[in-house]
Write a protein that holds these residues in place. Structure first.
Motif, mmCIF file in Angstrom:
data_model
loop_
_atom_site.group_PDB
_atom_site.id
_atom_site.type_symbol
_atom_site.label_atom_id
_atom_site.label_comp_id
_atom_site.label_asym_id
_atom_site.label_seq_id
_atom_site.Cartn_x
_atom_site.Cartn_y
_atom_site.Cartn_z
ATOM 1 N N LEU A 173 0.840 -1.196 0.000
ATOM 2 C CA LEU A 173 0.000 0.000 0.000
ATOM 3 C C LEU A 173 0.873 1.244 0.000
ATOM 4 C CD1 LEU A 173 -2.788 1.475 0.404
ATOM 5 C CD2 LEU A 173 -2.382 1.219 2.875
ATOM 6 N N VAL A 174 0.594 2.163 -0.920
ATOM 7 C CA VAL A 174 1.242 3.473 -0.930
ATOM 8 C C VAL A 174 0.196 4.509 -0.538
ATOM 9 C CG1 VAL A 174 2.386 5.237 -2.316
ATOM 10 C CG2 VAL A 174 2.919 2.820 -2.687
ATOM 11 N N VAL A 175 0.529 5.346 0.445
ATOM 12 C CA VAL A 175 -0.385 6.386 0.915
ATOM 13 C C VAL A 175 0.254 7.743 0.688
ATOM 14 C CG1 VAL A 175 -1.673 7.309 2.876
ATOM 15 C CG2 VAL A 175 -1.288 4.840 2.692
ATOM 16 N N LEU A 176 -0.473 8.624 0.026
ATOM 17 C CA LEU A 176 -0.063 10.021 -0.098
ATOM 18 C C LEU A 176 -1.016 10.839 0.763
ATOM 19 C CD1 LEU A 176 0.105 8.647 -3.254
ATOM 20 C CD2 LEU A 176 1.448 10.737 -3.521
ATOM 21 N N GLY A 177 -0.561 11.208 1.953
ATOM 22 C CA GLY A 177 -1.432 11.868 2.916
ATOM 23 C C GLY A 177 -0.915 13.226 3.334
ATOM 24 N N LEU A 178 -1.779 13.982 4.020
ATOM 25 C CA LEU A 178 -1.405 15.324 4.462
ATOM 26 C C LEU A 178 -0.169 15.280 5.345
ATOM 27 C CD1 LEU A 178 -2.022 18.368 4.749
ATOM 28 C CD2 LEU A 178 -3.465 17.774 6.714
ATOM 29 N N ALA B 40 0.285 -4.344 11.080
ATOM 30 C CA ALA B 40 0.256 -5.507 11.976
ATOM 31 C C ALA B 40 -0.474 -6.690 11.348
ATOM 32 C CB ALA B 40 -0.399 -5.130 13.302
ATOM 33 N N ARG B 41 -1.268 -6.419 10.307
ATOM 34 C CA ARG B 41 -1.954 -7.493 9.593
ATOM 35 C C ARG B 41 -1.074 -8.086 8.494
ATOM 36 N NH1 ARG B 41 -7.369 -7.665 10.757
ATOM 37 N NH2 ARG B 41 -7.854 -8.766 8.807
ATOM 38 N N GLY B 42 0.187 -7.648 8.439
ATOM 39 C CA GLY B 42 1.149 -8.234 7.510
ATOM 40 C C GLY B 42 1.372 -7.470 6.227
ATOM 41 N N HIS B 43 0.864 -6.242 6.146
ATOM 42 C CA HIS B 43 0.974 -5.466 4.918
ATOM 43 C C HIS B 43 2.182 -4.532 4.941
ATOM 44 C CE1 HIS B 43 -2.874 -7.122 3.938
ATOM 45 N NE2 HIS B 43 -3.473 -6.524 4.959
ATOM 46 N N ASP B 44 2.650 -4.171 3.748
ATOM 47 C CA ASP B 44 3.809 -3.295 3.573
ATOM 48 C C ASP B 44 3.311 -1.913 3.147
ATOM 49 O OD1 ASP B 44 6.838 -2.989 3.136
ATOM 50 O OD2 ASP B 44 6.004 -2.342 1.212
ATOM 51 N N ILE B 45 3.761 -0.858 3.842
ATOM 52 C CA ILE B 45 3.218 0.478 3.615
ATOM 53 C C ILE B 45 4.329 1.487 3.339
ATOM 54 C CG2 ILE B 45 1.795 2.331 4.575
ATOM 55 C CD1 ILE B 45 0.767 0.148 6.605
ATOM 56 N N LEU B 46 4.134 2.306 2.325
ATOM 57 C CA LEU B 46 4.966 3.471 2.054
ATOM 58 C C LEU B 46 4.083 4.704 2.176
ATOM 59 C CD1 LEU B 46 7.401 5.118 0.943
ATOM 60 C CD2 LEU B 46 6.601 4.531 -1.373
ATOM 61 N N PHE B 47 4.455 5.641 3.057
ATOM 62 C CA PHE B 47 3.714 6.891 3.215
ATOM 63 C C PHE B 47 4.526 8.021 2.602
ATOM 64 C CE2 PHE B 47 1.850 10.625 5.043
ATOM 65 C CZ PHE B 47 0.544 10.300 5.358
ATOM 66 N N LEU B 48 3.904 8.745 1.668
ATOM 67 C CA LEU B 48 4.554 9.871 1.008
ATOM 68 C C LEU B 48 3.928 11.168 1.511
ATOM 69 C CD1 LEU B 48 4.723 8.462 -2.646
ATOM 70 C CD2 LEU B 48 6.506 8.432 -0.889
ATOM 71 N N ASP C 295 7.204 2.699 -7.119
ATOM 72 C CA ASP C 295 6.433 2.212 -5.967
ATOM 73 C C ASP C 295 4.937 2.336 -6.239
ATOM 74 O OD1 ASP C 295 8.559 1.762 -3.757
ATOM 75 O OD2 ASP C 295 9.022 3.762 -4.497
ATOM 76 N N ILE C 296 4.535 3.447 -6.838
ATOM 77 C CA ILE C 296 3.119 3.681 -7.137
ATOM 78 C C ILE C 296 2.622 2.692 -8.181
ATOM 79 C CG2 ILE C 296 1.530 5.352 -8.194
ATOM 80 C CD1 ILE C 296 3.193 7.555 -6.744
ATOM 81 N N VAL C 297 3.434 2.456 -9.201
ATOM 82 C CA VAL C 297 3.050 1.518 -10.259
ATOM 83 C C VAL C 297 2.899 0.106 -9.711
ATOM 84 C CG1 VAL C 297 3.809 0.419 -12.402
ATOM 85 C CG2 VAL C 297 4.061 2.902 -12.119
ATOM 86 N N ALA C 298 3.817 -0.309 -8.839
ATOM 87 C CA ALA C 298 3.863 -1.699 -8.372
ATOM 88 C C ALA C 298 2.932 -1.993 -7.209
ATOM 89 C CB ALA C 298 5.292 -2.056 -7.974
ATOM 90 N N ALA C 299 2.366 -0.953 -6.592
ATOM 91 C CA ALA C 299 1.555 -1.160 -5.395
ATOM 92 C C ALA C 299 0.258 -1.906 -5.712
ATOM 93 C CB ALA C 299 1.225 0.180 -4.754
ATOM 94 N N ASP C 300 -0.170 -2.733 -4.764
ATOM 95 C CA ASP C 300 -1.485 -3.348 -4.884
ATOM 96 C C ASP C 300 -2.591 -2.306 -4.729
ATOM 97 O OD1 ASP C 300 -0.787 -6.296 -4.980
ATOM 98 O OD2 ASP C 300 0.223 -5.700 -3.132
#
Length: 355
Positions: A3-8, A31-39, A75-80
């Motif tokens: 998951l990639v997040v672009l947040g405030l 904690a549910r096993g997911h990988d996260i990138l926050f931009l 990262d954005i292209v490859a994200a689920d």
């Protein structure tokens, strides 16, 4: 899931409620096993007040402008899944950037839905425009109720889903500290909230100089006439929230005008205070009874007299009931599971359509 997040903001809670919302949600999602990138857009007002520069649950990166997002294009292209949040600077351009490149699910997380819709009605497209809404596979809304139908029917969202704020129950819990205040309020100054704050906190403070009150939050004008028994705290960082609420016999919830009009918009502060066992006195809006039961888990007030009567009620019983309700329905773990289910649904729908 990637998951990639672009947040405030994730790094700084100064003057915004987004950081604590993202922190609770994404920590539980990781904690549910997911990988996260926050931009996060690198802006001076957050850069100078970062209270979580290195989150342990996700990778946090900063970008200087839209062109700088190219560093994270892969990262954005490859994200689920890619999620864009409300109030992201140049949010419409960011939406187009993501929608043009992402190969997974694209979503918008609106932590300000009634404000967003009011802005759209005025032709104010600061961070979202009607043209990009249909391009998001899922519109996650801080507001539930009839607003979800409006997002789909009027604005063409393929799927509008509620994703209320939540609370990290490990960070927000009752603390054994002395009670400093009879009534507290935690929130950044907002002109449309101020009349309610005047009516439900400042007027009671003037009527009962023997009681103790506090208002914590930045950006309040210097010309506000605070009674002598109202303490002011310029900024209360999230690390101090549990102690702040635990030191309050009651705390006040004040809702922005657009959110009152829309209803079904519980603030993150409601869940945080409840998790600390602090009873809430709140203004009134449609749908609040679906979150907490009035009279048993929350007290609703219209006037200063209502507040003064509430302050004489049994705080312990109310606070305990509210805490039990929130721990059963509104923790970050509950919300992360909802987010995962909605994203999985969106991921499988295109496969079903082509089968």
């Amino acid at each position: 899931m990637k998951l990639v997040v672009l947040g405030l903001s994730l790094s700084s809670s100064w003057g915004n409620g987004h950081a604590t919302t993202f922190r609770a949600l994404l920590k539980a999602f990781a904690a549910r096993g997911h990988d996260i990138l926050f931009l996060e857009r690198d802006v001076p007002w957050y850069r100078n007040s970062r209270d979580m520069p290195e989150p342990g649950f996700c990778r946090l990166e900063y970008y200087s402008d839209l062109a700088d997002l190219d560093r994270f294009e892969a990262d954005i292209v490859a994200a689920d899944a890619v999620m864009v949040g409300s109030y992201v600077p140049e949010g419409v351009a960011v939406a187009r950037y993501v929608q043009d490149r992402a190969e997974g699910v694209t979503s918008f997380y609106d932590i300000d839905t009634p404000v967003t819709l009011a802005k759209l009605e005025r032709g104010d497209f600061e961070y979202l425009s009607p043209e990009v809404i249909p391009g998001y596979d899922v519109y996650f809304s801080f507001t539930g109720g009839p607003t979800l139908d409006r997002l789909e029917q009027q604005y063409g969202s393929p799927a509008a889903r509620p994703l209320y704020c939540s609370v990290d129950a490990t960070a927000y819990r009752p603390l054994d500290v002395p009670k400093k205040w009879d009534l507290s309020y935690l929130g950044t100054y907002s002109p449309d909230r101020q009349p309610t704050l005047e009516r439900l906190l400042i007027e009671p403070a003037r009527a009962r100089p023997d009681l103790r009150f506090v208002v914590a939050g930045p950006q309040y004008p210097d010309d506000i006439d605070w009674p002598a028994n109202v303490e002011r705290i310029e900024h209360c960082p999230p690390a101090d929230h549990a102690e702040f609420y635990s030191a309050s016999r009651f705390t006040l919830n004040v809702t922005r005008a657009d959110m009152i009009a829309a209803g079904w918009s519980p603030s993150v502060r409601i869940f945080e205070a409840c998790a600390c066992g602090t009873p809430i006195i709140s203004d009134i809006w449609n749908g609040i009874e679906t979150v907490l039961e009035p009279g048993r888990e929350i007290i609703l007030a219209k006037t200063a007299d209502d507040v003064l009567a509430a302050l004489a009620s049994d705080a312990d019983t109310l606070g305990h009931a509210a805490r039990e309700r929130v721990l059963a329905e509104h923790t970050a773990e509950h919300r992360a599971a909802e987010l995962e289910a909605h994203l999985q649904e969106a991921l499988t729908e295109p496969m079903l359509a082509t089968a």
